[in-house]
Design an enzyme around this catalytic site. Structure first.
Site, mmCIF file in Angstrom:
data_model
loop_
_atom_site.group_PDB
_atom_site.id
_atom_site.type_symbol
_atom_site.label_atom_id
_atom_site.label_comp_id
_atom_site.label_asym_id
_atom_site.label_seq_id
_atom_site.Cartn_x
_atom_site.Cartn_y
_atom_site.Cartn_z
ATOM 1 N N SER A 121 0.830 -1.210 0.000
ATOM 2 C CA SER A 121 0.000 0.000 0.000
ATOM 3 C C SER A 121 0.857 1.250 0.000
ATOM 4 O O SER A 121 0.423 2.301 -0.442
ATOM 5 C CB SER A 121 -0.871 0.055 1.256
ATOM 6 O OG SER A 121 -1.662 -1.081 1.352
ATOM 7 N N HIS A 142 -1.999 -3.226 -6.828
ATOM 8 C CA HIS A 142 -2.588 -2.861 -5.542
ATOM 9 C C HIS A 142 -4.097 -3.091 -5.571
ATOM 10 O O HIS A 142 -4.843 -2.326 -6.179
ATOM 11 C CB HIS A 142 -2.259 -1.387 -5.239
ATOM 12 C CG HIS A 142 -2.652 -0.957 -3.874
ATOM 13 N ND1 HIS A 142 -3.230 0.252 -3.603
ATOM 14 C CD2 HIS A 142 -2.549 -1.601 -2.680
ATOM 15 C CE1 HIS A 142 -3.460 0.340 -2.307
ATOM 16 N NE2 HIS A 142 -3.055 -0.767 -1.732
ATOM 17 N N GLU A 154 -4.991 -0.891 -8.703
ATOM 18 C CA GLU A 154 -4.032 0.104 -9.191
ATOM 19 C C GLU A 154 -2.830 -0.644 -9.756
ATOM 20 O O GLU A 154 -2.242 -1.488 -9.070
ATOM 21 C CB GLU A 154 -3.582 1.026 -8.045
ATOM 22 C CG GLU A 154 -4.676 1.965 -7.564
ATOM 23 C CD GLU A 154 -4.247 2.845 -6.389
ATOM 24 O OE1 GLU A 154 -4.624 4.015 -6.375
ATOM 25 O OE2 GLU A 154 -3.543 2.358 -5.481
ATOM 26 N N ASN A 192 -4.513 5.888 -1.709
ATOM 27 C CA ASN A 192 -4.031 6.193 -0.355
ATOM 28 C C ASN A 192 -3.484 7.610 -0.236
ATOM 29 O O ASN A 192 -3.524 8.204 0.839
ATOM 30 C CB ASN A 192 -3.004 5.164 0.108
ATOM 31 C CG ASN A 192 -3.695 3.901 0.579
ATOM 32 O OD1 ASN A 192 -4.845 3.945 0.996
ATOM 33 N ND2 ASN A 192 -3.016 2.779 0.494
HETATM 34 N N1 LIG Z 1 -5.661 -4.451 4.626
HETATM 35 C C1 LIG Z 1 -5.955 -3.673 3.580
HETATM 36 O O1 LIG Z 1 -7.024 -3.065 3.499
HETATM 37 C C2 LIG Z 1 -4.970 -3.568 2.427
HETATM 38 C C3 LIG Z 1 -5.425 -3.029 1.192
HETATM 39 C C4 LIG Z 1 -4.536 -2.993 0.114
HETATM 40 C C5 LIG Z 1 -3.234 -3.459 0.257
HETATM 41 N N2 LIG Z 1 -2.829 -3.949 1.472
HETATM 42 C C6 LIG Z 1 -1.459 -4.455 1.554
HETATM 43 O O2 LIG Z 1 -1.503 -5.873 1.449
HETATM 44 C C7 LIG Z 1 -0.434 -6.450 2.200
HETATM 45 C C8 LIG Z 1 -0.989 -7.438 3.195
HETATM 46 O O3 LIG Z 1 -1.857 -6.761 4.080
HETATM 47 P P1 LIG Z 1 -2.979 -7.561 4.905
HETATM 48 O O4 LIG Z 1 -3.939 -6.532 5.374
HETATM 49 O O5 LIG Z 1 -3.460 -8.736 4.101
HETATM 50 O O6 LIG Z 1 -2.103 -8.085 6.151
HETATM 51 P P2 LIG Z 1 -2.429 -9.345 7.087
HETATM 52 O O7 LIG Z 1 -1.683 -9.089 8.352
HETATM 53 O O8 LIG Z 1 -3.880 -9.607 7.161
HETATM 54 O O9 LIG Z 1 -1.756 -10.577 6.306
HETATM 55 C C9 LIG Z 1 -0.375 -10.666 6.081
HETATM 56 C C10 LIG Z 1 -0.032 -12.145 5.962
HETATM 57 O O10 LIG Z 1 1.325 -12.239 5.515
HETATM 58 C C11 LIG Z 1 1.889 -13.359 6.160
HETATM 59 N N3 LIG Z 1 3.350 -13.276 6.090
HETATM 60 C C12 LIG Z 1 4.202 -12.510 6.812
HETATM 61 N N4 LIG Z 1 5.471 -12.747 6.446
HETATM 62 C C13 LIG Z 1 5.414 -13.671 5.454
HETATM 63 C C14 LIG Z 1 6.409 -14.340 4.679
HETATM 64 N N5 LIG Z 1 7.703 -14.090 4.858
HETATM 65 N N6 LIG Z 1 5.998 -15.245 3.756
HETATM 66 C C15 LIG Z 1 4.676 -15.505 3.579
HETATM 67 N N7 LIG Z 1 3.703 -14.912 4.291
HETATM 68 C C16 LIG Z 1 4.068 -14.015 5.221
HETATM 69 C C17 LIG Z 1 1.343 -13.274 7.581
HETATM 70 O O11 LIG Z 1 1.494 -14.499 8.268
HETATM 71 C C18 LIG Z 1 -0.113 -12.899 7.300
HETATM 72 O O12 LIG Z 1 -0.923 -14.050 7.138
HETATM 73 C C19 LIG Z 1 0.309 -5.268 2.834
HETATM 74 O O13 LIG Z 1 1.380 -4.919 2.002
HETATM 75 C C20 LIG Z 1 -0.731 -4.168 2.855
HETATM 76 O O14 LIG Z 1 -0.158 -2.872 2.842
HETATM 77 C C21 LIG Z 1 -3.669 -4.034 2.548
#
Ligand SMILES: NC(=O)c1ccc[n+]([C@@H]2O[C@H](COP(=O)([O-])OP(=O)(O)OC[C@H]3O[C@@H](n4cnc5c(N)ncnc54)[C@H](O)[C@@H]3O)[C@@H](O)[C@H]2O)c1
Length: 295
Positions: A121, A142, A154, A192
């Site tokens: 993000s 994204h 995106e 964002n």
């Molecule tokens: N939450 C949102 O609304 C949103 C929206 C768009 C983008 N994002 C982006 O998406 C990404 C994930 O966010 P999220 O909200 O799903 O987080 P989350 O915490 O729900 O999930 C992250 C997952 O990654 C896993 N993980 C961590 N290290 C790892 C590794 N080395 N190998 C494999 N898996 C690993 C964790 O165990 C966890 O299950 C981030 O970069 C975030 O910025 C989030």
């Protein structure tokens, strides 16, 4: 290029949604997380969300079974070496993502056509591509939460991204039934860049006593036609994710509008991450009737 196998790294909020959408569109997917229990949780969420689609007659019960059948959960990243496209959706921390890409680059040495993408993000896609030997095959994709419902993706181009990779990623967004928008690698991209200052301002307004959590949420819903108010959205996105985003954006722009308000930091330090931990701006003890916390 023909995509046969798509890898998704991280089975959390975004990763399981991305895997869901790819599999529902007919792609074979490898979903990877660090522990089996995180994979199990991600796969259970996909099954539950597919059930909702069945209940709404968007897909059949048979579609649900075949969609789940196209997703393989793996803990061992080495099993992803044959993927044509890998989308990283792991925790929003540079070091975690950089380590993932360094290993993927090494594992996929004999697969020059692979496209590596990050769902980050806020982290610079350009900074992430320093971890790989083929920066021209690297891109930002994204997606938005919840991925199965949100139409936008995106497509983030860096100065190093090859034209055909950018075009393939864009077309790919369309194949998933999304509306892709083109953007460049500027921190926050389009959404964002505009959304985060608004969410942080809502927290500041609350800190300054402008209104209660419920009243600010209702005001923005009913006054602006937003589907949810800022605090409901913050809890939904995840407060720790938002906090991390503020750090990256503030570091980039050095402007107060991107800085974390003290209350956000304190909630994160207390482990109140929002919906996923049962507590954030709201308390989710009764998930159907969240109550605003006294903060
Ligand atoms: N939450 C949102 O609304 C949103 C929206 C768009 C983008 N994002 C982006 O998406 C990404 C994930 O966010 P999220 O909200 O799903 O987080 P989350 O915490 O729900 O999930 C992250 C997952 O990654 C896993 N993980 C961590 N290290 C790892 C590794 N080395 N190998 C494999 N898996 C690993 C964790 O165990 C966890 O299950 C981030 O970069 C975030 O910025 C989030």
């Amino acid at each position: 290029m023909a995509m046969q196998l798509v890898g998704v790294i991280g089975a959390g909020t975004m990763g399981n949604g991305i895997a869901h959408v790819f599999a529902r569109c007919g792609f074979n997917v490898m979903l990877c997380d660090v522990e089996q229990r995180f994979l199990d949780r991600g796969l259970a969420t996909i099954a539950k969300n597919l059930d909702r689609e069945v209940a709404k007659n968007k897909i059949t019960a048979g579609d649900k079974v075949s969609t789940l059948g196209r997703i393989t959960g793996v803990v061992d990243r080495a099993k992803m070496a044959d993927c044509d496209l890998v989308i990283e959706a792991a925790t929003e921390k540079f070091e975690i993502k950089a380590e993932i890409f360094r290993e993927l680059d090494r594992l996929m040495k004999s697969k020059p056509e692979v496209i590596l993408a990050s769902n980050t993000s806020s982290i610079s896609v350009t900074e992430l591509l320093t971890s790989v030997m083929r920066p021209e095959r690297f891109i930002g994709l994204h997606f938005f939460n919840p991925v199965p419902l949100m139409k936008l993706v995106e497509v983030v181009r860096t100065i190093a991204t090859a034209d055909d990779v950018y075009q393939t990623a864009y077309e790919f967004g369309k194949k998933l039934g999304k509306v892709p928008v083109r953007t460049s690698d500027k921190t926050g991209f389009i959404v964002n860049r505009l959304l985060v200052p608004y969410l942080l301002d809502a927290i500041r307004a609350y800190e300054e006593g402008v209104g209660s959590i419920e009243d600010i949420d209702n005001a923005m819903k009913l006054g602006c036609g937003y589907p949810m108010g800022p605090f409901t959205l913050l809890d939904f996105v995840g407060l720790e994710t938002t906090y991390y985003i503020t750090q990256v954006m503030f570091e980039e722009f050095k402007e107060r509008r991107f800085a974390s308000p003290p209350l956000l930091k304190r909630l994160v330090m207390a482990g109140w991450y929002g919906k996923k931990t049962g507590k954030g701006f709201y308390d989710y003890s009764d998930p159907n009737n969240p109550k605003a916390n006294k903060l």
